[in-house]
Design a protein around this motif. Structure first.
Motif, PDB file in Angstrom:
ATOM      1  N   VAL A 140      40.085  31.293  41.821  1.00 58.84           N
ATOM      2  CA  VAL A 140      39.069  32.332  41.083  1.00 58.84           C
ATOM      3  C   VAL A 140      38.866  33.772  42.170  1.00 58.84           C
ATOM      4  N   ALA A 141      39.110  33.492  43.511  1.00 64.79           N
ATOM      5  CA  ALA A 141      39.202  34.834  44.229  1.00 64.79           C
ATOM      6  C   ALA A 141      40.512  35.545  43.858  1.00 64.79           C
ATOM      7  N   GLN A 142      41.500  34.990  43.871  1.00 66.43           N
ATOM      8  CA  GLN A 142      42.854  35.712  43.328  1.00 66.43           C
ATOM      9  C   GLN A 142      42.636  36.118  42.040  1.00 66.43           C
ATOM     10  N   GLY A 143      41.978  35.404  41.098  1.00 66.65           N
ATOM     11  CA  GLY A 143      42.163  36.145  39.786  1.00 66.65           C
ATOM     12  C   GLY A 143      41.095  37.192  39.928  1.00 66.65           C
ATOM     13  N   LYS A 144      40.101  37.269  40.783  1.00 66.17           N
ATOM     14  CA  LYS A 144      38.966  38.532  40.884  1.00 66.17           C
ATOM     15  C   LYS A 144      40.032  39.729  41.164  1.00 66.17           C
ATOM     16  N   TRP A 145      40.626  39.477  42.316  1.00 65.30           N
ATOM     17  CA  TRP A 145      41.452  40.804  42.703  1.00 65.30           C
ATOM     18  C   TRP A 145      42.175  41.129  41.655  1.00 65.30           C
ATOM     19  N   ALA A 146      42.970  40.141  41.114  1.00 60.51           N
ATOM     20  CA  ALA A 146      44.119  40.791  40.086  1.00 60.51           C
ATOM     21  C   ALA A 146      43.364  41.338  38.980  1.00 60.51           C
ATOM     22  N   MET A 147      41.968  40.900  38.404  1.00 64.95           N
ATOM     23  CA  MET A 147      41.230  41.256  37.373  1.00 64.95           C
ATOM     24  C   MET A 147      40.808  42.855  37.754  1.00 64.95           C
ATOM     25  N   THR A 148      40.583  43.139  38.997  1.00 63.49           N
ATOM     26  CA  THR A 148      40.139  44.223  39.346  1.00 63.49           C
ATOM     27  C   THR A 148      41.036  45.233  39.242  1.00 63.49           C
ATOM     28  N   ALA A 149      42.155  45.056  39.815  1.00 66.48           N
ATOM     29  CA  ALA A 149      43.641  45.770  39.584  1.00 66.48           C
ATOM     30  C   ALA A 149      44.067  46.242  38.437  1.00 66.48           C
ATOM     31  N   VAL A 150      44.013  45.351  37.256  1.00 62.27           N
ATOM     32  CA  VAL A 150      44.524  45.582  36.031  1.00 62.27           C
ATOM     33  C   VAL A 150      43.315  46.266  35.482  1.00 62.27           C
ATOM     34  N   VAL A 151      42.310  45.786  35.548  1.00 61.82           N
ATOM     35  CA  VAL A 151      41.028  46.798  34.970  1.00 61.82           C
ATOM     36  C   VAL A 151      41.158  48.401  35.272  1.00 61.82           C
ATOM     37  N   LEU A 152      41.360  48.557  36.654  1.00 66.35           N
ATOM     38  CA  LEU A 152      41.159  49.620  37.189  1.00 66.35           C
ATOM     39  C   LEU A 152      42.707  50.761  36.586  1.00 66.35           C
ATOM     40  N   ALA A 153      43.474  49.932  36.657  1.00 64.46           N
ATOM     41  CA  ALA A 153      44.908  50.454  36.141  1.00 64.46           C
ATOM     42  C   ALA A 153      44.861  50.931  34.851  1.00 64.46           C
ATOM     43  N   LEU A 154      44.156  49.948  34.012  1.00 67.13           N
ATOM     44  CA  LEU A 154      43.915  50.458  32.425  1.00 67.13           C
ATOM     45  C   LEU A 154      43.047  51.437  32.353  1.00 67.13           C
ATOM     46  N   SER A 174      39.835  55.571  27.914  1.00 63.79           N
ATOM     47  CA  SER A 174      39.603  55.147  29.505  1.00 63.79           C
ATOM     48  C   SER A 174      38.752  53.928  29.420  1.00 63.79           C
ATOM     49  N   ALA A 175      37.853  53.755  28.812  1.00 63.12           N
ATOM     50  CA  ALA A 175      36.740  52.751  29.122  1.00 63.12           C
ATOM     51  C   ALA A 175      37.035  51.664  28.289  1.00 63.12           C
ATOM     52  N   ILE A 176      37.388  51.638  26.843  1.00 59.59           N
ATOM     53  CA  ILE A 176      37.583  50.624  25.875  1.00 59.59           C
ATOM     54  C   ILE A 176      38.370  49.615  26.520  1.00 59.59           C
ATOM     55  N   PRO A 177      39.658  49.844  26.562  1.00 57.94           N
ATOM     56  CA  PRO A 177      40.721  48.841  26.756  1.00 57.94           C
ATOM     57  C   PRO A 177      40.527  48.266  28.293  1.00 57.94           C
ATOM     58  N   ALA A 178      39.854  48.942  29.196  1.00 55.32           N
ATOM     59  CA  ALA A 178      39.567  48.190  30.369  1.00 55.32           C
ATOM     60  C   ALA A 178      38.439  47.450  30.330  1.00 55.32           C
ATOM     61  N   LEU A 179      37.368  47.737  29.603  1.00 54.80           N
ATOM     62  CA  LEU A 179      36.310  46.818  29.392  1.00 54.80           C
ATOM     63  C   LEU A 179      36.720  45.514  28.389  1.00 54.80           C
ATOM     64  N   LEU A 180      37.395  45.804  27.667  1.00 56.36           N
ATOM     65  CA  LEU A 180      37.970  44.718  26.654  1.00 56.36           C
ATOM     66  C   LEU A 180      38.611  43.654  27.423  1.00 56.36           C
ATOM     67  N   VAL A 181      39.592  44.181  28.239  1.00 58.35           N
ATOM     68  CA  VAL A 181      40.330  42.934  29.255  1.00 58.35           C
ATOM     69  C   VAL A 181      39.347  42.604  30.072  1.00 58.35           C
ATOM     70  N   LEU A 182      38.446  43.299  30.564  1.00 56.74           N
ATOM     71  CA  LEU A 182      37.537  42.656  31.706  1.00 56.74           C
ATOM     72  C   LEU A 182      36.977  41.581  31.033  1.00 56.74           C
ATOM     73  N   VAL A 183      36.192  41.696  29.752  1.00 56.89           N
ATOM     74  CA  VAL A 183      35.641  40.789  29.200  1.00 56.89           C
ATOM     75  C   VAL A 183      36.345  39.413  28.623  1.00 56.89           C
ATOM     76  N   VAL A 184      37.708  39.714  28.181  1.00 50.28           N
ATOM     77  CA  VAL A 184      38.606  38.550  28.033  1.00 50.28           C
ATOM     78  C   VAL A 184      38.893  37.910  29.136  1.00 50.28           C
ATOM     79  N   TRP A 185      39.146  38.738  30.530  1.00 50.29           N
ATOM     80  CA  TRP A 185      39.472  38.078  31.460  1.00 50.29           C
ATOM     81  C   TRP A 185      38.418  37.066  32.080  1.00 50.29           C
TER      82      TRP A 185
END
Length: 490
Positions: free
Chosen positions: A157-171, A51-62
């Motif tokens: 940047v604002a749009q990217g933050k919302w997209a990042m939030t959705a992707v990370v939580l979905a992962l 649950s945590a590792i893929p989401a956090l990895l995508v978060l860092v890369v993003w």
């Protein structure tokens, strides 16, 4: 959503997944733990990790990739006419980012509304005034092109933050469901968790290397930017340091030679103080002092290593400087005009380096085999003769390595130089004159509102890159000598 809240939600999902995975594994065997392949905690850990590792990895890369992508898109839309003469597209982008941050700060402070910050009809002077009212850093002259680019940068940047939030939580949620499906008796959870743990340990071990690479790359890129605006030959071989902030670097002379001279001169004085005292202290502690004296003296000596360098700087400014003036000033020999001088900074820096030289030399001398001493005594040598003719020659490679490491520490010192040596960039052999170093000028160049659109600001990165190469060379040479010594006696 802020980054802290996003991290908290991911960790919360992982924690809930751990509890559910453990419970689901036990329920698959009706509570009989003996029928499980692994302990219940491994099933819970498997869910939490997936649950945590893929989401956090995508978060860092993003977080790393988004600024680069947004900067590239916005930069490509800036017309060439908006780039002033003597500047570059990269430097204009730094102003665009500053405008975007200023708009965010002004909206947060309430000096402008979100709709006004994004408006294409906003007045340049009014926007500048509102950002300054919010205590935000603003460009010298805000142009429509830079404001438009800043507004687009902010929106992306604002749009990217919302997209990042959705992707990370979905992962995170998908990873939790994936782990829960595997929480049954036949799944080898222990093997999976052990493999993932090994990968995490390797990643942690690689973090220092990646950090070093990141530091070097940041220095290289900004140094390259500086050399596109200032001739490298004038920088490396110029003998005058005279930056001018009145324009964009037209009349500045940025020769590094006087700064390097001041750096090495102060370091030589510091080593002249630290090496004899530190080495003699190490010889006494390792060869003459008894166990009780050593147990007290060595910790007291190493207390000096824990004193903040700003305290040493104040000691140089308030105590050592006036003391040297009273001896070598007008009332004494007449050689010294003020308390800020090479000698002041060198003496105090040498005091700071004493425990560094002493501790390393003490360990190196103690590593010399006792059989060498016994053989010397057996031939009739005295204790002092044994130290001079046997122990020190045997320990010399390690001692030289300790001195070189102390030298690299002295070259990188800042606060003692800022407060004790002055700010004059000059080529002189007089140790009672004020001089300055590379690190002190890096601080002075980046003090205040930093506008990275002129060589006077970017030169700090060129100075840092030069200092990095010098200290890296010293450290590599010192570690080579120490390693060769240890291979000989271990």
């Amino acid at each position: 959503m802020s980054l802290i809240w996003l991290l908290g939600l991911v960790l919360a999902i992982a924690a809930v997944g751990y509890a559910l995975g453990r419970t689901r594994a036990l329920s698959s065997t009706n509570g009989d733990i003996r029928k499980l392949h692994s302990l219940p905690s491994y099933y819970g850990a498997n869910v939490a990790l997936k649950s945590a590792i893929p989401a956090l990895l995508v978060l860092v890369v993003w977080l790393v990739a988004q600024p680069l992508i947004v900067s590239g898109v916005v930069s490509s839309d800036i017309p060439d006419s908006a780039i002033p003469e003597g500047s570059s597209r990269g430097l204009v982008m730094s102003e665009v980012k500053r405008v975007a941050a200023g708009l965010d700060g002004a909206v947060a402070a309430g000096t402008m509304s979100a709709s006004y910050a994004a408006s294409a009809q906003a007045d340049m002077d009014d926007v500048t005034k509102r950002m300054r009212d919010a205590q935000q850093i603003t460009p010298e002259a805000l142009t429509p092109e830079i404001l438009t680019a800043g507004q687009r940068f902010r929106a992306m940047v604002a749009q990217g933050k919302w997209a990042m939030t959705a992707v990370v939580l979905a992962l995170a949620v998908a990873g939790a469901f994936w782990g829960l499906r595997e929480s049954h008796a036949e799944f080898r959870a222990r093997n999976t968790v052990e493999r993932v743990t090994k990968v995490l340990l390797i990643a942690a071990a690689s973090l220092a290397i990646l950090t070093t690479v990141g530091i070097v790359l940041s220095l290289v890129f900004n140094t390259y930017e500086f050399f596109t605006m200032y001739p490298p030959l004038e920088f490396f071989f110029g003998t005058t340091w005279a930056p001018s902030f009145s324009g964009r670097g037209g009349s500045s002379e940025l020769g590094i030679v006087p700064l390097l001279w001041g750096t090495f001169y102060i370091s030589i004085v510091a080593l002249a103080v630290a090496v004899p005292i530190g080495l003699f202290s190490a010889i006494y502690l390792s060869e003459y002092a008894g166990p009780k004296v050593r147990a007290i003296a060595k910790p007291l000596l190493e207390v000096l290593a824990g004193i903040p360098t700003i305290v040493y700087g104040l000691f140089a400014l308030l105590t050592v400087g006036p003391l040297l003036v009273s001896i070598f000033g007008k009332d004494g020999f007449g050689w010294m005009q003020s308390g800020t001088a090479v000698m002041t900074a060198g003496i105090v820096m040498g005091i700071m380096l004493i425990p560094f030289v002493s501790s390393l030399s003490d360990d190196i001398i103690n590593a010399v085999p006792q059989s060498l001493r016994d053989g010397s005594y057996g031939l009739g040598a005295t204790k002092s003769e044994t130290i001079k003719q046997v122990v020190l020659p045997a320990a010399l490679p390690g001692i030289v390595g300790a001195i070189l490491l102390a030298a690299s520490r002295a070259i990188g010192e800042t606060m003692i130089v800022v407060l004790g040596a002055g700010a004059a960039a000059r080529l002189s052999l007089n140790p009672f004159e004020a001089m300055t170093t590379v690190t002190a000028k890096i601080v002075s160049q980046l003090t205040g509102d930093t506008d990275f659109s002129s060589p006077e600001m970017l030169v700090a990165f060129a100075l840092g890159m030069t200092l990095f190469v010098v200290t890296l060379g010293l450290n590599i040479f010192a570690l080579y000598i120490v390693r060769k010594y240890r291979e000989q006696y271990e």
